[in-house]
Motif scaffolding. Structure first.
Motif, mmCIF file in Angstrom:
data_model
loop_
_atom_site.group_PDB
_atom_site.id
_atom_site.type_symbol
_atom_site.label_atom_id
_atom_site.label_comp_id
_atom_site.label_asym_id
_atom_site.label_seq_id
_atom_site.Cartn_x
_atom_site.Cartn_y
_atom_site.Cartn_z
ATOM 1 N N ALA A 75 30.422 -52.529 -12.371
ATOM 2 C CA ALA A 75 30.367 -52.119 -10.958
ATOM 3 C C ALA A 75 31.698 -51.523 -10.505
ATOM 4 O O ALA A 75 31.734 -50.480 -9.839
ATOM 5 N N ALA A 76 32.801 -52.155 -10.896
ATOM 6 C CA ALA A 76 34.125 -51.652 -10.507
ATOM 7 C C ALA A 76 34.432 -50.325 -11.198
ATOM 8 O O ALA A 76 35.028 -49.422 -10.588
ATOM 9 N N VAL A 77 34.025 -50.187 -12.454
ATOM 10 C CA VAL A 77 34.257 -48.933 -13.182
ATOM 11 C C VAL A 77 33.482 -47.800 -12.524
ATOM 12 O O VAL A 77 34.029 -46.724 -12.262
ATOM 13 N N VAL A 78 32.208 -48.034 -12.244
ATOM 14 C CA VAL A 78 31.390 -47.001 -11.607
ATOM 15 C C VAL A 78 31.981 -46.635 -10.237
ATOM 16 O O VAL A 78 32.067 -45.450 -9.893
ATOM 17 N N GLN A 79 32.419 -47.629 -9.491
ATOM 18 C CA GLN A 79 33.045 -47.354 -8.191
ATOM 19 C C GLN A 79 34.307 -46.507 -8.365
ATOM 20 O O GLN A 79 34.505 -45.516 -7.662
ATOM 21 N N GLU A 80 35.152 -46.882 -9.310
ATOM 22 C CA GLU A 80 36.403 -46.157 -9.573
ATOM 23 C C GLU A 80 36.120 -44.708 -9.998
ATOM 24 O O GLU A 80 36.777 -43.781 -9.551
ATOM 25 N N TRP A 81 35.147 -44.535 -10.870
ATOM 26 C CA TRP A 81 34.842 -43.209 -11.391
ATOM 27 C C TRP A 81 34.005 -42.370 -10.432
ATOM 28 O O TRP A 81 33.866 -41.158 -10.635
ATOM 29 N N SER A 82 33.434 -42.954 -9.403
ATOM 30 C CA SER A 82 32.592 -42.181 -8.478
ATOM 31 C C SER A 82 33.355 -41.002 -7.874
ATOM 32 O O SER A 82 32.762 -39.958 -7.585
ATOM 33 N N ALA A 83 34.669 -41.130 -7.719
ATOM 34 C CA ALA A 83 35.477 -40.029 -7.187
ATOM 35 C C ALA A 83 35.405 -38.798 -8.089
ATOM 36 O O ALA A 83 35.464 -37.665 -7.606
ATOM 37 N N PHE A 84 35.254 -39.000 -9.408
ATOM 38 C CA PHE A 84 35.173 -37.880 -10.344
ATOM 39 C C PHE A 84 33.825 -37.171 -10.288
ATOM 40 O O PHE A 84 33.663 -36.098 -10.869
ATOM 41 N N PHE A 85 32.850 -37.776 -9.612
ATOM 42 C CA PHE A 85 31.517 -37.200 -9.518
ATOM 43 C C PHE A 85 31.292 -36.482 -8.195
ATOM 44 O O PHE A 85 30.183 -36.042 -7.920
ATOM 45 N N GLN A 86 32.325 -36.352 -7.395
ATOM 46 C CA GLN A 86 32.228 -35.611 -6.137
ATOM 47 C C GLN A 86 32.363 -34.125 -6.441
ATOM 48 O O GLN A 86 33.063 -33.740 -7.364
ATOM 49 N N GLY A 87 31.719 -33.305 -5.677
ATOM 50 C CA GLY A 87 31.823 -31.863 -5.871
ATOM 51 C C GLY A 87 30.811 -31.336 -6.873
ATOM 52 O O GLY A 87 30.149 -32.091 -7.575
ATOM 53 N N GLU A 88 30.720 -30.011 -6.898
ATOM 54 C CA GLU A 88 29.713 -29.365 -7.731
ATOM 55 C C GLU A 88 30.093 -29.259 -9.192
ATOM 56 O O GLU A 88 29.231 -29.169 -10.063
ATOM 57 N N SER A 89 31.385 -29.242 -9.494
ATOM 58 C CA SER A 89 31.784 -29.110 -10.894
ATOM 59 C C SER A 89 32.680 -30.270 -11.306
ATOM 60 O O SER A 89 33.415 -30.828 -10.496
ATOM 61 N N ALA A 90 32.611 -30.605 -12.556
ATOM 62 C CA ALA A 90 33.366 -31.735 -13.093
ATOM 63 C C ALA A 90 34.857 -31.408 -13.146
ATOM 64 O O ALA A 90 35.235 -30.292 -13.486
ATOM 65 N N PRO A 91 35.705 -32.387 -12.828
ATOM 66 C CA PRO A 91 37.145 -32.151 -12.890
ATOM 67 C C PRO A 91 37.690 -32.152 -14.318
ATOM 68 O O PRO A 91 38.812 -31.734 -14.559
ATOM 69 N N PHE A 92 36.890 -32.633 -15.267
ATOM 70 C CA PHE A 92 37.270 -32.628 -16.676
ATOM 71 C C PHE A 92 36.023 -32.838 -17.523
ATOM 72 O O PHE A 92 34.953 -33.171 -17.008
ATOM 73 N N SER A 93 36.174 -32.623 -18.811
ATOM 74 C CA SER A 93 35.077 -32.839 -19.760
ATOM 75 C C SER A 93 35.668 -33.474 -21.010
ATOM 76 O O SER A 93 36.885 -33.484 -21.196
ATOM 77 N N TRP A 94 34.799 -34.006 -21.841
ATOM 78 C CA TRP A 94 35.255 -34.587 -23.102
ATOM 79 C C TRP A 94 34.149 -34.475 -24.139
ATOM 80 O O TRP A 94 32.987 -34.281 -23.793
ATOM 81 N N GLU A 95 34.558 -34.551 -25.403
ATOM 82 C CA GLU A 95 33.603 -34.595 -26.495
ATOM 83 C C GLU A 95 34.249 -35.332 -27.662
ATOM 84 O O GLU A 95 35.466 -35.284 -27.829
ATOM 85 N N PRO A 96 33.430 -36.029 -28.442
ATOM 86 C CA PRO A 96 34.000 -36.763 -29.578
ATOM 87 C C PRO A 96 34.387 -35.814 -30.705
ATOM 88 O O PRO A 96 33.754 -34.784 -30.909
ATOM 89 N N ASP A 97 35.452 -36.163 -31.407
ATOM 90 C CA ASP A 97 35.757 -35.483 -32.655
ATOM 91 C C ASP A 97 35.889 -36.497 -33.791
ATOM 92 O O ASP A 97 36.077 -36.129 -34.940
ATOM 93 N N GLN A 98 35.754 -37.780 -33.436
ATOM 94 C CA GLN A 98 35.777 -38.819 -34.455
ATOM 95 C C GLN A 98 35.046 -40.046 -33.933
ATOM 96 O O GLN A 98 35.240 -40.451 -32.785
ATOM 97 N N VAL A 99 34.208 -40.613 -34.788
ATOM 98 C CA VAL A 99 33.503 -41.861 -34.497
ATOM 99 C C VAL A 99 33.563 -42.712 -35.759
ATOM 100 O O VAL A 99 33.256 -42.236 -36.847
ATOM 101 N N GLU A 100 33.962 -43.955 -35.599
ATOM 102 C CA GLU A 100 34.006 -44.897 -36.719
ATOM 103 C C GLU A 100 33.306 -46.182 -36.290
ATOM 104 O O GLU A 100 33.472 -46.629 -35.157
ATOM 105 N N VAL A 101 32.540 -46.748 -37.202
ATOM 106 C CA VAL A 101 31.768 -47.961 -36.925
ATOM 107 C C VAL A 101 32.223 -49.066 -37.876
ATOM 108 O O VAL A 101 32.420 -48.815 -39.069
ATOM 109 N N LEU A 102 32.386 -50.272 -37.350
ATOM 110 C CA LEU A 102 32.712 -51.412 -38.220
ATOM 111 C C LEU A 102 31.587 -51.640 -39.220
ATOM 112 O O LEU A 102 30.425 -51.326 -38.947
ATOM 113 N N GLN A 103 31.925 -52.244 -40.356
ATOM 114 C CA GLN A 103 30.901 -52.538 -41.360
ATOM 115 C C GLN A 103 29.801 -53.429 -40.808
ATOM 116 O O GLN A 103 28.658 -53.340 -41.246
ATOM 117 N N SER A 104 30.119 -54.263 -39.823
ATOM 118 C CA SER A 104 29.097 -55.126 -39.221
ATOM 119 C C SER A 104 28.042 -54.305 -38.487
ATOM 120 O O SER A 104 26.935 -54.787 -38.248
#
Length: 159
Positions: A75-104
């Motif tokens: 709830a706190a994270v969504v509240q904090e990040w809600s400011a980044f969802f204001q406006g018509e365009s995103a203030p930043f973007s991201w994409e993965p270039d590496q993903v690693e998973v534990l053996q478990s």
């Protein structure tokens, strides 16, 4: 057609049907692929300006960092990040270039560049994902860092 031939045809057709079904469905997705796709969908929620979708990728007990400040709980994270969802365009973007998973197979890390609206790399995200149900991964820890190079050619990383 005799019953014997019908039985033989059925015996031949069933394996073909099973094979064709598996071809359509494809092989089971690896945990790494699941996290990779989850991270991309998580990023799309920002691009689409969909805060509710963004929230679905966050674990209830998540820990996100905003600079040096720790934000506890979904709830706190969504509240904090809600400011980044204001406006018509995103203030930043991201994409993965590496993903690693534990053996478990229950925890994973994803990382990649964060870009400003002009495409300039301004940071790097680092997210820890937890498997919460079969095929359901959620972010439990997220922390940005200064920009740095991603995986080099030949290393584990982008497909």
């Amino acid at each position: 057609m005799s019953p014997a031939w019908s039985s033989r045809l059925l015996a031949l057709a069933l394996p073909l049907f099973a094979w064709s079904s598996s071809v359509v469905a494809g092989p089971p997705t690896s945990a790494r692929d699941q996290v990779w796709e989850a991270e991309k969908a998580f990023a799309r929620s920002m691009a689409k300006r969909d805060l509710a979708a963004f929230g679905r990728f966050i674990a209830d007990d998540a820990l996100f960092f905003s600079g040096t400040t720790a934000v506890h709980g979904k709830a706190a994270v969504v509240q904090e990040w809600s400011a980044f969802f204001q406006g018509e365009s995103a203030p930043f973007s991201w994409e993965p270039d590496q993903v690693e998973v534990l053996q478990s197979g229950t925890l994973a890390v994803s990382t990649g560049p964060v870009r400003d609206p002009n495409g300039k790399v301004v940071a790097r995200f680092n997210s820890v994902w937890r498997l919460e149900a079969p095929g359901t991964w959620r972010v439990i820890i997220d922390k940005g860092s200064p920009p740095s190079p991603g995986p080099q050619v030949g290393e584990s990383g982008a497909d």
